[in-house]
Design a protein around this motif. Sequence first.
Motif, short mmCIF file in Angstrom:
data_model
loop_
_atom_site.label_atom_id
_atom_site.label_comp_id
_atom_site.label_asym_id
_atom_site.label_seq_id
_atom_site.Cartn_x
_atom_site.Cartn_y
_atom_site.Cartn_z
N MET A 1 -21.78 -23.80 -18.04
CA MET A 1 -21.29 -24.00 -16.77
C MET A 1 -21.37 -22.90 -15.78
O MET A 1 -21.45 -21.78 -16.18
N PHE A 2 -21.84 -23.23 -14.61
CA PHE A 2 -22.25 -22.32 -13.80
C PHE A 2 -21.23 -22.52 -12.41
O PHE A 2 -20.81 -23.64 -12.08
N ALA A 3 -20.72 -21.30 -11.92
CA ALA A 3 -20.15 -21.50 -10.48
C ALA A 3 -20.65 -20.39 -9.56
O ALA A 3 -20.83 -19.30 -9.82
N LYS A 4 -20.62 -20.89 -8.27
CA LYS A 4 -20.99 -19.93 -7.21
C LYS A 4 -19.89 -18.77 -6.93
O LYS A 4 -20.12 -17.96 -6.49
N HIS A 5 -18.49 -19.33 -7.35
CA HIS A 5 -17.33 -18.42 -6.89
C HIS A 5 -16.48 -18.34 -7.99
O HIS A 5 -16.39 -19.30 -8.72
N ARG A 6 -16.14 -17.30 -8.29
CA ARG A 6 -14.97 -16.96 -9.30
C ARG A 6 -13.83 -16.14 -8.79
O ARG A 6 -13.98 -15.35 -7.89
N ILE A 7 -12.62 -16.62 -9.19
CA ILE A 7 -11.33 -15.90 -8.86
C ILE A 7 -10.68 -15.42 -10.03
O ILE A 7 -10.54 -16.43 -11.05
N LEU A 8 -10.65 -14.04 -10.58
CA LEU A 8 -10.05 -13.41 -11.51
C LEU A 8 -8.62 -12.90 -11.00
O LEU A 8 -8.64 -12.11 -10.28
N ALA A 9 -7.78 -13.59 -11.40
CA ALA A 9 -6.47 -13.28 -10.94
C ALA A 9 -5.77 -12.29 -11.72
O ALA A 9 -4.89 -12.51 -12.75
N MET A 10 -6.20 -11.17 -11.79
CA MET A 10 -5.84 -10.16 -12.61
C MET A 10 -5.81 -8.84 -11.62
O MET A 10 -6.54 -8.71 -10.65
N PRO A 11 -4.78 -7.76 -12.09
CA PRO A 11 -4.63 -6.66 -11.36
C PRO A 11 -6.01 -5.99 -11.32
O PRO A 11 -6.80 -5.98 -12.22
N LYS A 12 -6.28 -4.87 -10.31
CA LYS A 12 -7.49 -4.21 -10.38
C LYS A 12 -7.59 -3.28 -11.28
O LYS A 12 -8.73 -3.32 -12.08
N ARG A 13 -6.66 -2.69 -11.83
CA ARG A 13 -6.84 -1.70 -12.91
C ARG A 13 -7.26 -2.53 -14.35
O ARG A 13 -8.18 -1.83 -14.85
N SER A 14 -6.71 -3.75 -14.52
CA SER A 14 -6.94 -4.33 -15.47
C SER A 14 -8.49 -4.64 -15.41
O SER A 14 -9.34 -4.61 -16.59
N LEU A 15 -9.21 -5.10 -14.47
CA LEU A 15 -10.66 -5.31 -14.39
C LEU A 15 -11.35 -4.26 -14.59
O LEU A 15 -12.20 -4.18 -15.18
N GLU A 16 -10.80 -3.01 -14.07
CA GLU A 16 -11.59 -1.67 -14.03
C GLU A 16 -11.73 -1.42 -15.72
O GLU A 16 -12.64 -1.18 -16.25
#
Length: 73
Positions: A1-16
């Motif tokens: 499955m491919f998507a042009k846009h993604r939303i990761l509803a996570m805190p910035k620190r968790s993503l880092e």
Amino acid sequence: MFAKHRILAMPKRSLELLAVENQQNFLFSNSTFQENIQTVSGDPAYKLFLGYHTPWWHELDIHGGTSATDLPM
């Protein structure tokens, strides 16, 4: 499955932290994704559903309206 846009509803620190631990992952190794992590802003948002067996507010003679608060969750 491919998507042009993604939303990761996570805190910035968790993503880092995920990016550090998963440097070989196709998402976290992407230079565009690394740049986009820096654009993440901390905007708190809550969605809350409260269900009650009986409407307690009727005992206070409240039958409609809205409510808002600035108190922390």
